[in-house]
Design a protein around this motif. Structure first.
Motif, PDB file in Angstrom:
ATOM      1  N   PHE A  85     -25.165 -62.323  24.624  1.00 15.21           N
ATOM      2  CA  PHE A  85     -25.116 -60.880  24.435  1.00 15.21           C
ATOM      3  C   PHE A  85     -24.774 -60.578  22.971  1.00 15.21           C
ATOM      4  O   PHE A  85     -23.657 -60.842  22.528  1.00 15.21           O
ATOM      5  CB  PHE A  85     -24.053 -60.289  25.371  1.00 15.21           C
ATOM      6  N   ARG A  86     -25.721 -60.092  22.214  1.00 12.42           N
ATOM      7  CA  ARG A  86     -25.548 -59.640  20.828  1.00 12.42           C
ATOM      8  C   ARG A  86     -24.767 -60.624  19.934  1.00 12.42           C
ATOM      9  O   ARG A  86     -23.826 -60.212  19.223  1.00 12.42           O
ATOM     10  CB  ARG A  86     -24.879 -58.247  20.813  1.00 12.42           C
ATOM     11  N   LYS A  89     -23.859 -59.942  16.257  1.00 17.53           N
ATOM     12  CA  LYS A  89     -22.746 -59.024  15.949  1.00 17.53           C
ATOM     13  C   LYS A  89     -21.452 -59.811  15.732  1.00 17.53           C
ATOM     14  O   LYS A  89     -20.619 -59.445  14.900  1.00 17.53           O
ATOM     15  CB  LYS A  89     -22.544 -58.005  17.077  1.00 17.53           C
ATOM     16  N   SER A 262     -21.414 -51.145  22.171  1.00 20.08           N
ATOM     17  CA  SER A 262     -22.430 -51.066  23.225  1.00 20.08           C
ATOM     18  C   SER A 262     -22.164 -49.865  24.135  1.00 20.08           C
ATOM     19  O   SER A 262     -23.098 -49.175  24.550  1.00 20.08           O
ATOM     20  CB  SER A 262     -22.453 -52.370  24.030  1.00 20.08           C
ATOM     21  N   GLU A 265     -23.240 -46.707  22.292  1.00 24.01           N
ATOM     22  CA  GLU A 265     -24.703 -46.566  22.280  1.00 24.01           C
ATOM     23  C   GLU A 265     -25.216 -46.089  23.641  1.00 24.01           C
ATOM     24  O   GLU A 265     -26.090 -45.212  23.719  1.00 24.01           O
ATOM     25  CB  GLU A 265     -25.360 -47.900  21.878  1.00 24.01           C
ATOM     26  N   GLN A 340     -26.135 -58.094  30.997  1.00 25.67           N
ATOM     27  CA  GLN A 340     -25.659 -59.432  30.616  1.00 25.67           C
ATOM     28  C   GLN A 340     -26.138 -60.508  31.589  1.00 25.67           C
ATOM     29  O   GLN A 340     -26.583 -61.582  31.174  1.00 25.67           O
ATOM     30  CB  GLN A 340     -24.124 -59.435  30.535  1.00 25.67           C
ATOM     31  N   ASP A 346     -33.255 -55.395  30.110  1.00 25.20           N
ATOM     32  CA  ASP A 346     -32.526 -55.257  28.852  1.00 25.20           C
ATOM     33  C   ASP A 346     -33.254 -54.258  27.947  1.00 25.20           C
ATOM     34  O   ASP A 346     -33.808 -54.621  26.914  1.00 25.20           O
ATOM     35  CB  ASP A 346     -32.417 -56.644  28.202  1.00 25.20           C
ATOM     36  N   MET A 348     -32.156 -52.223  25.924  1.00 25.12           N
ATOM     37  CA  MET A 348     -31.561 -52.063  24.598  1.00 25.12           C
ATOM     38  C   MET A 348     -31.893 -53.244  23.679  1.00 25.12           C
ATOM     39  O   MET A 348     -31.549 -53.207  22.500  1.00 25.12           O
ATOM     40  CB  MET A 348     -30.036 -51.918  24.708  1.00 25.12           C
ATOM     41  N   TRP A 350     -30.545 -56.253  23.797  1.00 17.39           N
ATOM     42  CA  TRP A 350     -29.241 -56.804  23.416  1.00 17.39           C
ATOM     43  C   TRP A 350     -29.102 -58.311  23.634  1.00 17.39           C
ATOM     44  O   TRP A 350     -28.215 -58.930  23.059  1.00 17.39           O
ATOM     45  CB  TRP A 350     -28.132 -56.090  24.209  1.00 17.39           C
ATOM     46  N   THR A 351     -29.918 -58.870  24.510  1.00 15.13           N
ATOM     47  CA  THR A 351     -29.666 -60.269  24.856  1.00 15.13           C
ATOM     48  C   THR A 351     -30.672 -61.199  24.193  1.00 15.13           C
ATOM     49  O   THR A 351     -31.754 -60.799  23.778  1.00 15.13           O
ATOM     50  CB  THR A 351     -29.675 -60.484  26.390  1.00 15.13           C
TER      51      THR A 351
END
Ligand SMILES: *Cc1c(COP(=O)(O)O)cnc(C)c1O
Length: 355
Positions: A85-86, A89, A262, A265, A340, A346, A348, A350-351
């Motif tokens: 997950f991201r 970041k 997250s 957002e 997740q 997903d 967004m 993100w993964t």
């Protein structure tokens, strides 16, 4: 791109019972290591058997807390694959942390490459039981044996992994929080925005105090006026008051959480107003008295979302949503954990796939 050397263990450990993993109890068979030497930079990336470290007793990390860390997870998907997950970041955040701590940082791409390489190596350690995951702990230590205070000339960056259980094995129960008005966690110009062990060492006393008073965690106020809410335990903190969502601004005293980002957002996407203006604890307590304090929750990688059922500030107690998890808190939890573990699409982006 890192060139990684592999040295595989001859003694694979027995896997723990994935129904009773707890948090940070078991560690996998291998770890990632890379050295940093002043004048040379990063060198000798390797994945080697998990083992105790050999450190000089004068290593600077042990004396002056010259270390930093990160925390993220790998999640088993319904089709058996594994995703992160991201992770970029976390890599970017570690660069900011390490800059503040005078520690060297890997470029974010190398950080993500190292995480992926280790998780791929440990793939059979990623549990598939409902709510479980592989917790990933990257960290940097200053290794030079030297007792004078200055930046170290040698460092090591490690990644270790631990299969962890469902955070809420007995269901999501809102926690009781004690608003800390004596000790502080962070001050402007300090290290509050970094993930450094020293922040945790300095905040333990408040956790002990909260426990002694019958509370599970501390809500931290700003270190200058003891007036504005900042974080709850080692999580970011959100308040829903009269329909608006408030969370403390990341101005140097608040850790810029990936879960926090997250949530913001998603909330904006869902049409909520999110205020990152400072929020006074007095206004939180007033909202409670006026019946407008709708939901309070903490956010972080370990628990994802942790609802708050009760807040004690001085002699006043705010009871939130009758001690039940709030509707929006629940929606955020379901959405983020759904993405997740691959139970929701997903949308967004993100993964990231590992294997
Ligand atoms: C790690 C951490 C958080 C949460 O960050 P995530 O990236 O969401 O896990 C919040 N506050 C503190 C003090 C932290 O150390």
């Amino acid at each position: 791109m890192l060139e990684i050397r592999y040295e595989m263990t001859q003694h694979k450990k027995d896997k723990p019972d994935t129904k009773n993993l707890g948090f940070g109890v078991y560690y996998t068979d291998h770890m990632f290591v890379i050295d940093h030497t002043e004048g040379i930079g990063w060198h000798d990336a390797r994945i080697v058997p998990y083992a105790p470290l050999q450190l000089d007793p004068a290593a600077m990390a042990l004396h002056y807390a010259m270390e930093s860390f990160e925390g993220l997870k790998a999640y088993r998907q319904p089709d058996g694959s594994v995703r992160l997950f991201r992770p970029e970041k976390n890599g970017e955040r570690m660069i900011n942390t390490n800059h503040r701590m005078c520690l060297p940082a890997l470029p974010a791409e190398d950080f993500v490459q190292a995480v992926k390489a280790l998780v791929k190596t440990e793939e059979d350690w990623v549990p598939s039981e409902e709510g479980t995951s592989l917790y990933i702990r990257p960290f940097v230590i200053a290794t030079e044996p030297h007792l004078g205070v200055r930046p170290s000339k040698t460092h090591q960056f490690y990644i270790i992994c631990s299969p962890v259980g469902a955070y809420y094995s007995t269901g999501i129960n809102p926690v009781k929080i004690f608003v800390e008005d004596e000790y502080t966690r962070a001050t402007p110009g300090g290290t509050g925005f970094t993930k450094c062990g020293g922040n945790y060492a300095a905040s333990l006393i408040s956790q002990v105090k909260a426990h002694d008073l019958g509370y599970e965690q501390t809500l931290w106020l700003d270190g200058v006026q003891h007036k504005y809410v900042e974080e709850v335990g080692s999580m970011n903190c959100f308040f829903k008051i009269d329909g608006t969502i408030y969370t403390a601004p990341c101005v140097g005293t608040v850790l810029p959480g990936v879960t926090r980002m997250s949530c913001i957002e998603l909330l904006k996407k869902w049409g909520y107003t999110v205020s990152e203006e400072r929020l006074a604890i007095e206004d939180v307590m007033k909202a409670s008295r006026d019946g407008k304090l709708e939901e309070v929750f903490g956010t972080g990688t370990a628990a994802v979302i942790s609802p708050v059922g009760e807040l004690r500030y001085e002699d006043e107690v705010a009871f939130i949503n009758g001690g039940e998890i709030g509707e929006l808190t629940h929606r955020l939890y379901d959405t983020i954990t759904g993405i997740q573990w691959g139970k929701l699409p997903d949308d967004m982006g993100w993964t990231t796939a590992v294997c």
